[in-house]
Design an enzyme around this catalytic site. Structure first.
Site, PDB file in Angstrom:
ATOM      1  N   VAL A   1      10.842  -1.111  -5.892  1.00 36.19           N
ATOM      2  CA  VAL A   1      10.554   0.313  -6.074  1.00 36.19           C
ATOM      3  C   VAL A   1       9.130   0.514  -5.547  1.00 36.19           C
ATOM      4  O   VAL A   1       8.167   0.117  -6.196  1.00 36.19           O
ATOM      5  CB  VAL A   1      10.664   0.732  -7.550  1.00 36.19           C
ATOM      6  CG1 VAL A   1      10.285   2.200  -7.714  1.00 36.19           C
ATOM      7  CG2 VAL A   1      12.079   0.487  -8.075  1.00 36.19           C
ATOM      8  N   PRO A   2       8.984   1.086  -4.352  1.00 40.21           N
ATOM      9  CA  PRO A   2       7.736   0.978  -3.585  1.00 40.21           C
ATOM     10  C   PRO A   2       6.597   1.904  -4.004  1.00 40.21           C
ATOM     11  O   PRO A   2       6.199   2.821  -3.278  1.00 40.21           O
ATOM     12  CB  PRO A   2       8.199   1.288  -2.157  1.00 40.21           C
ATOM     13  CG  PRO A   2       9.320   2.264  -2.352  1.00 40.21           C
ATOM     14  CD  PRO A   2      10.040   1.798  -3.594  1.00 40.21           C
ATOM     15  N   CYS A   3       6.012   1.621  -5.161  1.00 43.57           N
ATOM     16  CA  CYS A   3       4.871   2.424  -5.606  1.00 43.57           C
ATOM     17  C   CYS A   3       3.642   2.207  -4.718  1.00 43.57           C
ATOM     18  O   CYS A   3       2.710   3.014  -4.747  1.00 43.57           O
ATOM     19  CB  CYS A   3       4.538   2.136  -7.057  1.00 43.57           C
ATOM     20  SG  CYS A   3       4.214   0.397  -7.427  1.00 43.57           S
ATOM     21  N   HIS A   4       3.643   1.122  -3.928  1.00 37.68           N
ATOM     22  CA  HIS A   4       2.512   0.893  -3.027  1.00 37.68           C
ATOM     23  C   HIS A   4       2.415   1.952  -1.933  1.00 37.68           C
ATOM     24  O   HIS A   4       1.388   2.079  -1.276  1.00 37.68           O
ATOM     25  CB  HIS A   4       2.612  -0.500  -2.393  1.00 37.68           C
ATOM     26  CG  HIS A   4       3.836  -0.723  -1.562  1.00 37.68           C
ATOM     27  ND1 HIS A   4       5.047  -1.104  -2.112  1.00 37.68           N
ATOM     28  CD2 HIS A   4       4.059  -0.581  -0.230  1.00 37.68           C
ATOM     29  CE1 HIS A   4       5.950  -1.208  -1.146  1.00 37.68           C
ATOM     30  NE2 HIS A   4       5.380  -0.897   0.000  1.00 37.68           N
ATOM     31  N   ARG A   5       3.460   2.735  -1.742  1.00 35.06           N
ATOM     32  CA  ARG A   5       3.450   3.783  -0.710  1.00 35.06           C
ATOM     33  C   ARG A   5       2.828   5.089  -1.197  1.00 35.06           C
ATOM     34  O   ARG A   5       2.777   6.064  -0.436  1.00 35.06           O
ATOM     35  CB  ARG A   5       4.875   4.046  -0.218  1.00 35.06           C
ATOM     36  CG  ARG A   5       5.505   2.842   0.484  1.00 35.06           C
ATOM     37  CD  ARG A   5       6.939   3.079   0.885  1.00 35.06           C
ATOM     38  NE  ARG A   5       7.556   1.829   1.319  1.00 35.06           N
ATOM     39  CZ  ARG A   5       8.869   1.619   1.367  1.00 35.06           C
ATOM     40  NH1 ARG A   5       9.705   2.574   0.986  1.00 35.06           N
ATOM     41  NH2 ARG A   5       9.342   0.444   1.766  1.00 35.06           N
TER      42      ARG A   5
END
Length: 206
Positions: free
Chosen positions: A173-177
């Site tokens: 779940v790409p919270c780094h984006r």
């Protein structure tokens, strides 16, 4: 570590005697039988990656946790035992799908993850935010404000930040984006260097 079947089984990962292979076989049979009979709440494994060892944990529903070394894997396992269930079991040969998908991701060959996820550790608005994060395209970024607006709460920018900071399944779940409105990266559970690495990886492969 809380009382569970976790502690005695962990020793099987460091062979020290001739009977260890036999014990490991017993562990494998126990694991498969327990999983088949729904006697395990959480299984876990640690895998090596370019950003350090990651703890992978799953319930029968799907991946429930991906944890960085900086979080303290023992502390994460204790939290899972308290929040999900005490029957936590090492699965050193499991997580084949996620391990393969992570390998392809870090090699620049994968843009999305297909492995099932279990978002029970996120509730309410935080869970809504995690769903929005999966809509941010690979190689792109979105601001905290934009994510708040897409979730129907444009003033909940801080709440979006909290949801990202407590995301139980980073990378998948790409919270780094999610970055600040001025384009600066902002915080990240895995540390600023890890966030920068992931953004560079995706930018180069996009």
């Amino acid at each position: 570590m809380p009382e569970s079947i976790l502690a005695p089984l962990t020793t099987l990962t460091t062979p020290t005697s001739d009977d260890t292979r036999h014990r490991a076989g017993l562990h494998e049979r126990l694991l498969r039988a327990a999983t088949t009979d729904d006697l395990v709440d959480v299984t876990y494994r640690v895998v090596d990656t370019p950003i350090g060892p990651l703890l992978l944990a799953a319930t029968p529903v799907g991946i429930v946790r991906v944890a960085f070394a900086s979080e303290g894997h023992d502390a994460v396992l204790e939290s899972l035992a308290a929040r999900v269930g005490p029957r936590v079991l090492l699965d050193p040969n499991g997580f084949g799908q996620l391990s393969d998908e992570l390998g392809d991701y870090f090699a620049g060959r994968r843009r999305t993850f297909d492995v099932p996820v279990d978002l029970r550790l996120a509730q309410g608005f935080r869970r809504e935010v995690l769903g929005r994060l999966r809509e941010i395209p690979y190689g792109s970024t979105s601001s905290y404000a934009a994510v708040a607006a897409s979730a129907g709460h444009p003033r909940a920018v801080r709440a979006v930040g909290t949801a990202c900071a407590t995301n139980p399944i980073p990378i998948v779940v790409p919270c780094h984006r999610v970055v600040r409105s001025d384009g600066t990266p902002g915080g990240y559970l895995g540390g600023p260097e890890t966030k920068a690495f992931l953004l560079r990886l995706e930018s180069a492969a996009a």
